[in-house]
Design a protein around this motif. Structure first.
Motif, short mmCIF file in Angstrom:
data_model
loop_
_atom_site.label_atom_id
_atom_site.label_comp_id
_atom_site.label_asym_id
_atom_site.label_seq_id
_atom_site.Cartn_x
_atom_site.Cartn_y
_atom_site.Cartn_z
N THR A 1 -24.50 3.91 49.67
CA THR A 1 -24.31 3.52 48.13
C THR A 1 -24.69 4.65 47.63
OG1 THR A 1 -24.96 1.03 49.20
CG2 THR A 1 -24.95 1.84 46.85
N VAL A 2 -25.82 5.44 47.67
CA VAL A 2 -26.11 6.56 46.78
C VAL A 2 -24.88 7.50 46.72
CG1 VAL A 2 -27.67 8.25 46.39
CG2 VAL A 2 -28.70 5.97 46.91
N VAL A 3 -24.48 7.85 47.92
CA VAL A 3 -23.49 8.68 48.08
C VAL A 3 -22.15 8.29 47.26
CG1 VAL A 3 -21.85 10.10 49.54
CG2 VAL A 3 -24.31 9.90 50.00
N ALA A 4 -21.83 7.28 47.49
CA ALA A 4 -20.52 6.75 46.91
C ALA A 4 -20.64 6.66 45.32
CB ALA A 4 -20.43 5.30 47.08
N GLY A 5 -22.05 6.25 45.07
CA GLY A 5 -22.23 6.35 43.28
C GLY A 5 -22.18 7.60 43.13
N LEU A 6 -22.86 8.72 43.85
CA LEU A 6 -22.52 10.02 43.05
C LEU A 6 -21.27 10.55 43.22
CD1 LEU A 6 -25.70 11.69 44.81
CD2 LEU A 6 -25.36 11.33 42.54
N ALA A 7 -20.39 10.19 44.05
CA ALA A 7 -19.02 10.43 43.98
C ALA A 7 -18.16 9.83 42.89
CB ALA A 7 -18.34 9.84 45.36
N ILE A 8 -18.59 8.55 42.45
CA ILE A 8 -18.18 8.10 41.26
C ILE A 8 -18.61 8.75 39.96
CG2 ILE A 8 -18.16 5.86 39.89
CD1 ILE A 8 -18.33 4.37 42.70
N VAL A 9 -19.69 8.88 39.97
CA VAL A 9 -20.21 9.58 38.83
C VAL A 9 -19.51 10.93 38.64
CG1 VAL A 9 -22.31 11.02 37.90
CG2 VAL A 9 -22.32 8.66 38.82
N ALA A 10 -19.34 11.83 39.71
CA ALA A 10 -18.50 13.13 39.47
C ALA A 10 -17.13 13.03 39.11
CB ALA A 10 -18.71 13.67 41.12
N TRP A 11 -16.46 11.75 39.61
CA TRP A 11 -15.20 11.70 39.20
C TRP A 11 -15.18 11.22 37.96
CZ3 TRP A 11 -12.61 6.79 38.34
CH2 TRP A 11 -11.59 6.76 38.12
N LEU A 12 -15.95 10.68 37.33
CA LEU A 12 -16.03 10.32 35.85
C LEU A 12 -16.49 11.56 34.89
CD1 LEU A 12 -17.99 6.74 36.03
CD2 LEU A 12 -15.77 7.29 35.25
N VAL A 13 -17.44 12.50 35.67
CA VAL A 13 -17.67 13.52 34.74
C VAL A 13 -16.39 14.67 34.57
CG1 VAL A 13 -18.86 15.82 34.93
CG2 VAL A 13 -20.12 13.53 35.24
N VAL A 14 -15.61 14.64 35.85
CA VAL A 14 -14.58 15.35 35.69
C VAL A 14 -13.56 14.65 34.82
CG1 VAL A 14 -12.41 16.27 36.91
CG2 VAL A 14 -14.48 16.45 38.02
N PHE A 15 -13.47 13.73 34.78
CA PHE A 15 -12.37 12.78 33.86
C PHE A 15 -12.78 13.29 32.53
CE2 PHE A 15 -11.14 9.00 31.29
CZ PHE A 15 -9.99 9.14 31.52
N PHE A 16 -14.12 12.99 32.15
CA PHE A 16 -14.55 13.35 30.91
C PHE A 16 -14.25 14.59 30.29
CE2 PHE A 16 -18.01 14.72 28.00
CZ PHE A 16 -17.91 13.97 26.89
N ALA A 17 -14.38 15.61 31.23
CA ALA A 17 -14.37 16.92 30.96
C ALA A 17 -12.88 17.16 30.54
CB ALA A 17 -14.95 17.91 31.87
N ARG A 18 -11.92 16.65 31.20
CA ARG A 18 -10.35 16.79 31.09
C ARG A 18 -10.07 16.52 29.77
NH1 ARG A 18 -7.13 14.74 36.00
NH2 ARG A 18 -5.50 15.49 34.57
N GLU A 19 -10.27 15.03 29.61
CA GLU A 19 -10.24 14.56 28.33
C GLU A 19 -10.72 15.02 27.05
OE1 GLU A 19 -7.94 11.68 27.85
OE2 GLU A 19 -7.58 12.02 29.94
N ARG A 20 -11.88 15.55 27.12
CA ARG A 20 -12.61 16.42 26.22
C ARG A 20 -11.91 17.56 25.85
NH1 ARG A 20 -17.35 15.21 23.13
NH2 ARG A 20 -18.09 16.93 22.34
N ARG A 21 -11.49 18.47 26.86
CA ARG A 21 -10.54 19.45 26.72
C ARG A 21 -9.30 19.36 26.24
NH1 ARG A 21 -8.79 22.41 31.91
NH2 ARG A 21 -9.94 20.66 32.42
N LYS A 22 -8.85 18.22 26.73
CA LYS A 22 -7.25 17.92 26.01
C LYS A 22 -7.37 17.49 24.51
CE LYS A 22 -5.11 14.77 28.37
NZ LYS A 22 -4.55 13.51 28.91
N ALA A 23 -8.50 16.79 24.05
CA ALA A 23 -8.79 16.58 22.78
C ALA A 23 -9.26 17.87 21.92
CB ALA A 23 -9.84 15.43 22.73
N ALA A 24 -9.86 18.78 22.63
CA ALA A 24 -9.90 19.75 21.57
C ALA A 24 -8.84 20.75 21.49
CB ALA A 24 -11.27 20.73 22.53
#
Length: 76
Positions: free
Chosen positions: A48-71
């Protein structure tokens, strides 16, 4: 009831393929997230912890891409 206008069809077809695929990807990801959360009570804690960390990593990548696109000013 409104009449179907040719301009409407043209606008629907003008949506980029990657945008339509990204929506499908999000739907599938949310479905898998629901399945994963449903099984969280039945699998060992490390899984469960590994799966949760994978989801968090995916969300961080998504956030970074959206932030860069907005910039860049490429927002919708």
């Amino acid at each position: 009831m409104t009449q179907w206008e040719p301009e409407t069809a043209h606008r629907l077809l003008a949506v980029p393929v990657w945008e339509r695929c990204s929506m499908l990807f999000l739907v599938v990801a949310l479905f898998l997230f629901g399945v994963l959360m449903g099984t969280a009570g039945h699998v060992p804690v490390p899984v469960t912890v590994v799966a949760g960390l994978a989801i968090v990593a995916w969300l961080v990548v998504f956030f970074a891409r959206e932030r860069r696109k907005a910039a860049k000013g490429g927002g919708r």
